[in-house]
Design an enzyme around this catalytic site. Structure first.
Site, PDB file in Angstrom:
ATOM      1  N   LEU A  37       0.823  -1.210   0.000  1.00  0.00           N
ATOM      2  CA  LEU A  37       0.000   0.000   0.000  1.00  0.00           C
ATOM      3  C   LEU A  37       0.851   1.251   0.000  1.00  0.00           C
ATOM      4  CD1 LEU A  37      -2.669  -1.034   2.646  1.00  0.00           C
ATOM      5  CD2 LEU A  37      -3.036  -0.784   0.203  1.00  0.00           C
ATOM      6  N   GLY A  38       2.020   1.139   0.596  1.00  0.00           N
ATOM      7  CA  GLY A  38       2.887   2.317   0.666  1.00  0.00           C
ATOM      8  C   GLY A  38       4.004   2.034   1.637  1.00  0.00           C
ATOM      9  N   GLY A  39       4.770   3.044   1.948  1.00  0.00           N
ATOM     10  CA  GLY A  39       5.865   2.821   2.880  1.00  0.00           C
ATOM     11  C   GLY A  39       6.530   4.118   3.219  1.00  0.00           C
ATOM     12  N   GLY A  40       7.231   4.123   4.330  1.00  0.00           N
ATOM     13  CA  GLY A  40       7.940   5.323   4.737  1.00  0.00           C
ATOM     14  C   GLY A  40       9.234   4.901   5.394  1.00  0.00           C
ATOM     15  N   GLY A  41       9.699   5.752   6.301  1.00  0.00           N
ATOM     16  CA  GLY A  41      10.969   5.479   6.952  1.00  0.00           C
ATOM     17  C   GLY A  41      10.946   4.266   7.859  1.00  0.00           C
ATOM     18  N   GLY A  96       9.125   1.367   7.404  1.00  0.00           N
ATOM     19  CA  GLY A  96       8.840   0.093   6.778  1.00  0.00           C
ATOM     20  C   GLY A  96       7.652   0.180   5.850  1.00  0.00           C
ATOM     21  N   SER A  97       7.417  -0.911   5.131  1.00  0.00           N
ATOM     22  CA  SER A  97       6.348  -0.921   4.145  1.00  0.00           C
ATOM     23  C   SER A  97       5.041  -1.377   4.764  1.00  0.00           C
ATOM     24  CB  SER A  97       6.717  -1.865   3.009  1.00  0.00           C
ATOM     25  OG  SER A  97       7.879  -1.413   2.385  1.00  0.00           O
ATOM     26  N   LYS A 117       1.863  -3.382   8.804  1.00  0.00           N
ATOM     27  CA  LYS A 117       3.098  -2.598   8.666  1.00  0.00           C
ATOM     28  C   LYS A 117       4.273  -3.439   9.140  1.00  0.00           C
ATOM     29  CE  LYS A 117       4.899   1.830   9.161  1.00  0.00           C
ATOM     30  NZ  LYS A 117       4.331   3.090   8.834  1.00  0.00           N
ATOM     31  N   ASP A 157       5.950  13.119  12.961  1.00  0.00           N
ATOM     32  CA  ASP A 157       6.023  12.880  11.514  1.00  0.00           C
ATOM     33  C   ASP A 157       4.677  13.163  10.848  1.00  0.00           C
ATOM     34  OD1 ASP A 157       7.286  12.266   9.182  1.00  0.00           O
ATOM     35  OD2 ASP A 157       7.188  10.103   9.423  1.00  0.00           O
TER      36      ASP A 157
END
Ligand code: NAG
Ligand code: NAG
Ligand code: NAG
Ligand code: NAG
Ligand code: NAG
Ligand code: NAG
Ligand code: NAG
Ligand code: NAG
Ligand code: NAG
Length: 813
Positions: A515-519, A521-522, A544, A639
């Site tokens: 679906l997405g990810g950031g700093g 994890g995905s 997550k 964040d």
């Protein structure tokens, strides 16, 4: 008590002693710098001396400059890059009595007789004499000046950079001497000798910067200077840290970065990966953080992994060898110097009469090497294969879309495709000798063998188990329901479900729907069957997979997660459960069908109505206010950005990723800044080193408000010429700067998203604009609390016109 005072006095004395003796102010003919002595800049920011690269054996010494007031040794300049001293004993940095040059003298190799290993090497006709002195400035520049007239700079380290450009230093060309100031990477992590990668200003005279491999092949271009940024590097000027300028005079052309605030520490490094990396020092985490890199992906760097290497963006280190190959130099490989590449573990067996026992190994989904492939005439894969086998120099072939491509000689630039790659993948067949293929097969077999052994054991055990099974089955049926209940309640009463790794892998189809990810994890979409009485329903969820946790203990993780499980608010994404199995830690959240705010706000598609936007503003503000005040412990989100604001079916916003700061601890700011663009939401105190409070969230919320109002990214540039009637000379600026100015002038209408075509409620727009501007004030005390923001947006309290934030003003002035 008295002994304590004596101790303190002693420590103070010892400190004075070392600084007085160890650090000099200048180097001159009469005062050379010897052995361990260092030269420190006036305000104590930089230090010059001899150093040994971290991790190396310690018999190599280099003249270097590093930051003095931070832990560790971050070297920004090296004098004798390729000719180290072998000892400190007779080492001396001095002004030569012969011609006034600055020179480094000392033992080299086995010879104990001191030799000149480095010199400022100015022709003596340019030097006034032996009265020169060397000193280091607070911007990190080592200068040699005329002793009788200190404003006459004869030589400076900024004219001879190594791999680092600090603020106020330059990359460019001295038009009078034809000399270039270019960055050149270190050879490896322990060797500052010039490596494979360098950058330079276009020798043809344009303002473009080239990145070059082996000083010949251009693998990346910055684009030309547009007047405020480089065409292909637009993210570089979009930060609150420094301003980039390109200047051309009859004497030189230069690219210089100037800090908005001298207290910030930032630098650009041409790294071992061939990328230019922009670092900023984060006092909060006492570490350097990368804000951007160019090229963005290290696999785009030419020949990074050498011959027969395979670049893989998803790994911790980019380079590996193709199967059946091993690094030419294991040592260089471990020091992050991959340029030597890989070689075959077993040579090809190609007989002069053309017969061979070689075979092929399939390498699925790679970006094919673009180095001079030869197109064969073969019509089928089999024909293509035999075309390759017929030639002893053929190393690999690919057959796709009816076309046969073969490669002779060394393979370079092989890439495993990464998720966001825009180049199409293909299957490459790499030629290996029979022996090489056998080796690979037997290592696979060994793994299979192990599995077989378990299978045999399993069958035996199964027989034994079958006997007891029927009894156990009956018993388990009775227990099943009760156990599900205990499973749910066993974490401090927070009703979180504990999932097994297998459960989540199955639910997410082996983590296939990202679906997405950031700093941190995905995030993957999952569907889990849930039993309620006799009915079973399918429940969607978001899983997550945490990445930045390091080696956190299971117990600590459970404790932190269980406190998060207690947090319920209509504007916060609900945590449903978690999984903690060994190093795999995952959080399971409710699934939000509309995705995150950035998708709705910045991408093409139906435009969010003003009503929805205002509803989202108030919802996010309420969620944050609850985190700050409503929970047992105050939670700072740290964040807040559109990616972390998810939307429910009825457009109700829910904040995601709260509590991460505690979960990931010290690594938090690292995780924060690994995502490009996040810096735009960070309050100034993240970089200035003041403690982080809830007001940091207020700042980020203010940035998000601007985005909701305008429909554009706050961190993006704003072309002022779009706005009619603007009298500004610079046609490019930060959107929030421009918007804040308009808001202060009372012209809020022009700030609104043009896609709304004026369909806004003026009093709401004015309120939102004023609140946004108050939220991004530099002084924390001037920013409202989230509770006040909620009241202001609800119209309960009146909001005065705000001042224009100072930090932002810097950026335009
Ligand atoms: C330099 O410092 C190290 C330890 O700080 C010491 O062992 C060494 O003797 C010193 N060398 C010289 C030449 O002063
Ligand atoms: C000094 O410069 C000359 C050319 O101008 C060069 O040949 C020589 O190697 C240089 N010496 C050092 C120590 O860098
Ligand atoms: C050397 O510098 C000193 C000042 O530092 C000056 O007084 C003196 O005249 C200079 N000597 C020469 C030969 O330039
Ligand atoms: C000192 O040097 C600067 C730069 O070379 C020059 O402009 C200035 O005239 C010199 N001053 C004196 C007193 O010689
Ligand atoms: C520089 O200019 C020459 C002649 O105009 C051209 O052939 C060459 O490709 C240019 N080099 C680069 C790197 O653009
Ligand atoms: C780099 O270039 C030099 C000549 O400029 C050449 O001799 C050398 O082989 C090149 N290195 C590699 C790895 O191709
Ligand atoms: C920052 O440093 C530069 C030179 O190092 C100096 O010219 C400038 O005045 C300094 N600015 C501030 C705000 O201290
Ligand atoms: C390994 O590194 C050393 C020095 O850094 C270099 O001289 C050598 O050529 C390298 N070997 C290979 C195979 O790249
Ligand atoms: C080619 O040479 C190898 C030995 O070098 C031999 O074993 C093989 O039979 C030969 N094949 C043909 C087709 O001549």
């Amino acid at each position: 008590m008295s002994s304590l005072i004596v101790m303190a006095a002693f420590v103070a004395l010892a400190f004075c002693f070392t600084t007085a003796v160890g650090a000099a102010a200048t180097v001159s003919v009469r005062r050379p710098l010897r052995g361990n002595d260092t030269l420190v800049s006036a305000q104590g920011k930089f230090e010059l001396g001899l150093f040994t690269p971290a991790g190396s054996s310690g018999d190599r010494f280099y003249l270097g400059i590093w930051y003095k007031n931070i832990p560790g040794q971050t070297v920004i300049w090296v004098g004798n890059r390729a000719s180290p001293l072998s000892g400190l004993a007779s080492a001396e940095l001095r002004v030569s009595t012969d011609d006034g040059n600055l020179e480094l003298v000392g033992p080299t190799g086995a010879s104990a007789t001191p030799m000149v290993v480095w010199s400022s090497n100015m022709s003596s006709s340019l030097l006034p004499g032996s009265n020169n002195t060397a000193e280091i400035h607070d911007n990190g520049n080592l200068v040699l000046v005329d002793g009788g007239n200190s404003s006459n700079v004869l030589w400076q380290s900024f004219d001879h950079p190594t791999d680092t450009q600090v603020p106020e230093a330059w990359v460019g060309e001295n038009k009078l001497t034809g000399e270039y100031q270019a960055l050149t990477s270190w050879r490896n992590a322990q060797d500052p000798a010039p490596g494979m990668f360098s950058d330079t200003l276009d020798p043809n005279g344009t303002s473009e910067i080239f990145f070059m491999w082996n000083r010949s092949y251009v693998y990346w271009r910055s684009g030309v200077w547009t007047g405020s940024f480089f065409a292909r590097l637009p993210e570089a000027p979009k930060n609150f840290i420094y301003k980039t300028t390109y200047v051309e005079t009859p004497a030189y052309r230069r690219l210089i970065n100037v800090l908005y605030d001298n207290a910030t520490m930032a630098r650009h490094v041409l790294d071992l990966t061939g990328q230019l990396k922009m670092y900023v020092w984060m006092p909060t985490s006492q570490s350097w953080q990368v804000l951007w890199t160019a090229p963005m992906v290290s696999c785009d760097v030419y020949a990074l992994c050498g011959t027969f290497g395979l670049c893989d963006q998803s790994g911790k280190l980019p380079c590996g060898c193709l199967p059946g190959f091993a690094p030419v130099s294991e040592r260089n490989w471990t020091l992050n110097d991959w340029s030597g590449g890989c070689r075959r573990s077993w040579p090809l067996t190609c007989a002069p009469n053309g017969s061979t026992t070689d075979g092929f190994l399939a390498l699925p989904d790679v970006k094919l090497p673009d180095d001079s492939p030869a197109v064969g005439a073969a019509k089928s894969k089999l024909e293509c294969e035999s075309t390759c086998l017929k030639s002893c120099s053929c190393q690999a072939y690919a057959f796709s879309a009816g076309e046969c491509t073969v490669w002779h000689g060394e393979l370079r630039n092989l890439q495993r495709l990464y998720v966001d790659s825009d180049s199409p993948g293909a299957d490459l067949y790499v030629r290996l000798s029979e022996r090489g293929l056998q080796d690979l097969r037997s290592s696979v077999d060994r793994k299979k063998m192990g599995r077989k052994l378990w299978l045999v054991l399993g069958i035996v055990l199964a027989g034994v188990a079958a006997v007891g099974a029927s009894a156990i089955v009956a018993w388990r049926i009775v227990l099943a329901r009760r156990r599900r209940l205990t499973k749910m309640a066993n974490v401090n009463g927070s009703s979180l479900v504990v999932y097994s790794y297998g459960d989540l892998r199955a639910a997410t189809k082996n983590f296939s729907d990202r679906l997405g990810g950031g700093g941190f994890g995905s995030v993957y979409r999952g569907v889990l069957k849930q039993h309620k009485g006799d009915n079973s329903t399918h429940v969607q969820m978001a899983v997550k997979k945490l990445e930045s946790l390091g080696r956190q203990g299971d117990k600590q993780f459970r404790t932190e997660v269980s406190t998060l499980g207690l947090i319920h608010h209509v504007n916060l994404v609900r945590l449903l459960g978690f999984c903690s199995s060994g190093d795999e830690k995952m959080l399971v959240y409710e699934y939000m069908p509309r995705g995150s705010l950035d998708g709705l706000l910045f991408h093409d598609g139906p435009c969010l109505s003003w009503r929805d936007r205002y509803y989202i503003m108030i919802g996010v503000a309420r969620g944050l206010a609850y985190l700050h005040l409503g929970c047992r412990d105050c939670i700072i989100h740290c964040d807040i950005k559109p990616e972390n604001i998810l939307l429910d079916e009825d457009m109700s916003p829910k904040i995601a990723d709260f509590g991460m700061a505690k979960l990931v601890g010290r690594d938090f700011s690292r995780a924060l800044t690994t995502m490009r663009g996040t810096i735009g939401y960070l309050a100034p105190e993240w970089i200035s080193g003041q403690p982080i409070s809830t007001k940091a969230d207020v700042y980020s919320f203010g940035m998000v408000l601007f985005e909701l109002i305008s429909g554009r990214r706050s961190s993006e540039g704003y072309n002022m010429t779009e706005a009619a009637g603007s009298r500004c000379s610079d046609s490019w600026t930060f959107f929030p700067v421009w918007a804040a100015g308009k808001i202060v002038e009372g012209e809020v209408g022009v700030v609104a998203d043009p896609r709304l075509h004026g369909q806004v409620r003026p009093e709401e727009l004015e309120r939102a604009c004023r609140v946004a501007c108050w939220c991004i004030q530099d002084e924390e005390v001037l920013r409202p609390t989230m509770a006040q923001v909620v009241q202001a947006l609800e119209g309960v309290v009146h909001v005065h016109a705000p001042p224009v934030p100072r930090v932002l003003q810097h950026i335009v002035s």
